[in-house]
Design an enzyme around this catalytic site. Structure first.
Site, PDB file in Angstrom:
ATOM      1  CG  LEU A  85      -1.925  -1.236   1.161  1.00  0.00           C
ATOM      2  CD1 LEU A  85      -2.911  -1.166   2.304  1.00  0.00           C
ATOM      3  CD2 LEU A  85      -2.640  -1.357  -0.178  1.00  0.00           C
ATOM      4  CG  LEU A  87       4.225   6.110  -4.965  1.00  0.00           C
ATOM      5  CD1 LEU A  87       3.186   5.551  -5.933  1.00  0.00           C
ATOM      6  CD2 LEU A  87       4.226   7.628  -5.013  1.00  0.00           C
ATOM      7  CG  ASN A 100      -0.042  -3.284  -8.030  1.00  0.00           C
ATOM      8  OD1 ASN A 100      -0.019  -3.830  -6.921  1.00  0.00           O
ATOM      9  ND2 ASN A 100      -0.924  -2.335  -8.326  1.00  0.00           N
ATOM     10  CG  HIS A 102      -6.063  -1.823  -8.846  1.00  0.00           C
ATOM     11  ND1 HIS A 102      -5.654  -1.030  -7.803  1.00  0.00           N
ATOM     12  CD2 HIS A 102      -7.304  -1.421  -9.181  1.00  0.00           C
ATOM     13  CE1 HIS A 102      -6.629  -0.173  -7.520  1.00  0.00           C
ATOM     14  NE2 HIS A 102      -7.635  -0.381  -8.348  1.00  0.00           N
TER      15      HIS A 102
END
Ligand code: GAR
Length: 188
Positions: A85, A87, A100, A102
């Site tokens: 979580l 950046l 990643n 999502h």
């Protein structure tokens, strides 16, 4: 052997699924798990599965080269963000391939603050008829890199965010390790 480092901030169900998938894999090895949360459940999962795990601070990630150097000396081929979580600083994206997952169909429902339950609540609040997962390469812009794979699920009118989370979870378990395998073995 191609080597994976997994970054996760929470429960770690994706991390566990990936670790299990690649146990005894002839060409791919999960080297280690890295988390920014000292109490993240992913640490217990890693311990149970006998995978090395490390906790780091946000400052260590952003302001030092500690992690970057670790990944370099371990010869990591792919960084996998599995419910991570923070950046990821740009220096990682320049040095490594990063993937990643999502829990929505990007470019919708992406961007800062859009993670986990927040995504599902927003999707349900907007009365969407479908959602899904997006597996994408990470570049220097949040939720923006090349999309490698998407899968969708239908949303029934009475579905709650928790119901949707369950459907998304199933898609993630089914697809994320396979997309990673294809990416690392050159067929994604
Ligand atoms: C997963 O649903 C993943 O898609 C999501 O966090 C969850 C982590 O669950 N990631 C994001 O929202 C990234 N923006 P897990 O810790 O049980 O794997």
């Amino acid at each position: 052997m191609k080597k994976i480092a997994i970054l996760a901030s929470g429960s770690g169900s994706n991390a566990e699924n990936i670790i299990r998938f690649f146990q005894n894999h002839p060409a791919i090895l999960v080297d280690s798990v890295w988390t920014n949360k000292a109490n993240a459940f992913v640490l217990e999962r890693a311990e149970r599965l006998n995978i090395e795990a490390h906790v780091f601070t946000k400052n260590e990630l952003a302001l030092t080269n500690h992690l970057l150097n670790e990944f370099k000396s371990r010869k990591i081929d792919l960084i996998v963000l599995a419910g991570f979580l923070l950046l990821l600083p740009q220096k990682f994206v320049r040095e490594f391939q990063v993937v990643n997952i999502h829990p929505a169909l990007l470019p919708s429902y992406g961007g800062k603050g859009m993670y986990g339950e927040h995504v599902h609540s927003a999707v349900i609040a907007n009365k969407e008829k479908q959602s899904g997962i997006t597996i994408h390469l990470v570049d220097e812009v949040y939720d923006h890199g090349k999309i490698l794979f998407q899968a969708s699920c239908t949303i029934d009118p009475m579905d709650t965010p928790q119901d949707l989370a369950g459907k998304i979870h199933e898609l993630e378990m089914e697809h994320f390790p396979r997309v990673i395998e294809r990416l690392l073995l050159g067929s994604a």
